[in-house]
Design a protein around this motif. Sequence first.
Motif, short mmCIF file in Angstrom:
data_model
loop_
_atom_site.label_atom_id
_atom_site.label_comp_id
_atom_site.label_asym_id
_atom_site.label_seq_id
_atom_site.Cartn_x
_atom_site.Cartn_y
_atom_site.Cartn_z
N LEU A 1 103.76 49.89 38.76
CA LEU A 1 103.35 50.81 39.82
C LEU A 1 101.99 51.43 39.55
O LEU A 1 101.25 51.75 40.48
N LEU A 2 101.65 51.61 38.27
CA LEU A 2 100.30 52.06 37.96
C LEU A 2 99.28 50.97 38.24
O LEU A 2 98.21 51.22 38.80
N GLN A 3 99.61 49.75 37.88
CA GLN A 3 98.68 48.64 38.09
C GLN A 3 98.43 48.38 39.58
O GLN A 3 97.32 48.04 39.98
N SER A 4 99.46 48.54 40.39
CA SER A 4 99.31 48.28 41.83
C SER A 4 98.65 49.45 42.56
O SER A 4 98.25 49.32 43.71
N GLY A 5 98.54 50.60 41.88
CA GLY A 5 97.95 51.77 42.53
C GLY A 5 98.91 52.54 43.40
O GLY A 5 98.49 53.43 44.13
N ASP A 6 100.21 52.25 43.33
CA ASP A 6 101.18 52.96 44.15
C ASP A 6 101.46 54.37 43.64
O ASP A 6 101.99 55.20 44.37
N VAL A 7 101.15 54.63 42.37
CA VAL A 7 101.22 55.99 41.85
C VAL A 7 99.90 56.27 41.14
O VAL A 7 99.23 55.37 40.65
N ASP A 8 99.53 57.55 41.11
CA ASP A 8 98.28 57.95 40.45
C ASP A 8 98.47 58.09 38.95
O ASP A 8 97.60 57.71 38.17
N ILE A 9 99.60 58.69 38.57
CA ILE A 9 99.90 58.91 37.17
C ILE A 9 101.39 58.67 36.96
O ILE A 9 102.18 58.69 37.91
N VAL A 10 101.77 58.44 35.71
CA VAL A 10 103.17 58.38 35.33
C VAL A 10 103.39 59.37 34.20
O VAL A 10 102.69 59.32 33.17
N ALA A 11 104.32 60.29 34.39
CA ALA A 11 104.74 61.22 33.34
C ALA A 11 106.24 61.04 33.19
O ALA A 11 107.03 61.75 33.80
N ARG A 12 106.60 60.04 32.41
CA ARG A 12 108.01 59.67 32.29
C ARG A 12 108.32 59.27 30.84
O ARG A 12 108.63 58.16 30.54
N ASN A 13 108.19 60.23 29.93
CA ASN A 13 108.42 60.01 28.50
C ASN A 13 108.03 58.58 28.07
O ASN A 13 108.82 57.84 27.53
N MET A 14 106.75 58.25 28.34
CA MET A 14 106.26 56.91 28.04
C MET A 14 105.47 56.91 26.73
O MET A 14 104.51 57.67 26.56
N THR A 15 105.90 56.06 25.81
CA THR A 15 105.27 55.98 24.50
C THR A 15 103.94 55.24 24.58
O THR A 15 103.84 54.17 25.18
N ILE A 16 102.94 55.80 23.94
CA ILE A 16 101.63 55.15 23.84
C ILE A 16 101.71 54.07 22.77
O ILE A 16 102.10 54.34 21.63
N ASN A 17 101.35 52.84 23.13
CA ASN A 17 101.25 51.79 22.13
C ASN A 17 100.19 50.78 22.56
O ASN A 17 99.70 50.81 23.70
N CYS A 18 99.84 49.89 21.65
CA CYS A 18 98.73 48.97 21.91
C CYS A 18 99.03 47.99 23.04
O CYS A 18 98.15 47.67 23.84
N SER A 19 100.27 47.49 23.11
CA SER A 19 100.58 46.52 24.15
C SER A 19 100.45 47.15 25.53
O SER A 19 100.02 46.49 26.49
#
Length: 324
Positions: free
Chosen positions: A144-162
């Motif tokens: 949904l971020l890649q498609s632009g359907d949402v501006d941001i995601v705040a959903r306990n998402m872990t930052i990692n290289c992949s």
Amino acid sequence: MTRSLRRRAGRAVLAAAALVLLAGCGYSATPVPEAVAPSSAAPASSPPCEDTGDPTRSYAPLPGGVPAPGDVPAGSTMARIRDRGYLIAGVSGDSYLLGSRNPFTGKVEGFDIDMVDQVAAAIFGTAEGHVQLRVISAADRIPLLQSGDVDIVARNMTINCSRWDQIAFSAEYFHSGQKVLVAKGSGITRVEDLAGKRVCAPAGTTSLDQIQEVAPDAIPVSAVNHTGCLLKFQNGEADAITGDDTVLAGLVAQDPYAEVLAGQALTDEPYGIGVNADDVDLVRFVNAVLEQMHDDGSWQASYKKWLQPSLEAPAAQPTPVYGR
């Protein structure tokens, strides 16, 4: 492929389904795309994560800090959001304490929602009436971020290289760690005891992979979200649930017969706010908002309200790392 073409292509592939859309004080129906496989190609605007030396390294905040709502740069992502009239944020609707619907008010609330509200308030002057929360699954976050359907995601998402290879992240806004929830009196006292046991985690997360590194004979069970795992656990279809300690604390608060295994977390889970890889200006803006939350105490106030009572430990806002 340009960003607009990517968005149109993404929307053409995504099929309509049911979702909760929260705007202002209430809900209205809106279609939600089904999860699609995210692109594996690294965006040209984002250097390879390995080259930065630290997955939590993000883009420096906007010079001068958070601009006044009327002073966001013309032509910026923030100006586009302001002109639209609302910020669209992908969030959880069932992660108690982080993002879950209050049964009495009908609002989705929690620590992650406070992060969204702070970003919206920085753009509009107030979050009231200027936020649309889209309740999404973990598997939907990157597509949904890649498609632009949402501006941001705040959903306990872990930052990692992949994930940096597919989207961009803010600086770390909370440091969590993966643990395991079991039934009281189950005899399971450590992760190694999960051999032959059914362990549930939401689809689209790395939690089961981490468990099987320690207990390779554990039996993986998936669900759409942690609420689905809790239902399986309570119905005898799973012997344990794994996930971030923040999420498990919310599950224990809902099930007095459950407990989280004591001991050190299996992993480090630095949470970041996800942003489309092309919207580097929005990442810088969000990082300025996080800096402001540190300075005015609003991050600490949110933590004390939502997480500290269940985690039973004080915490400080993570020190940001910049230099991408």
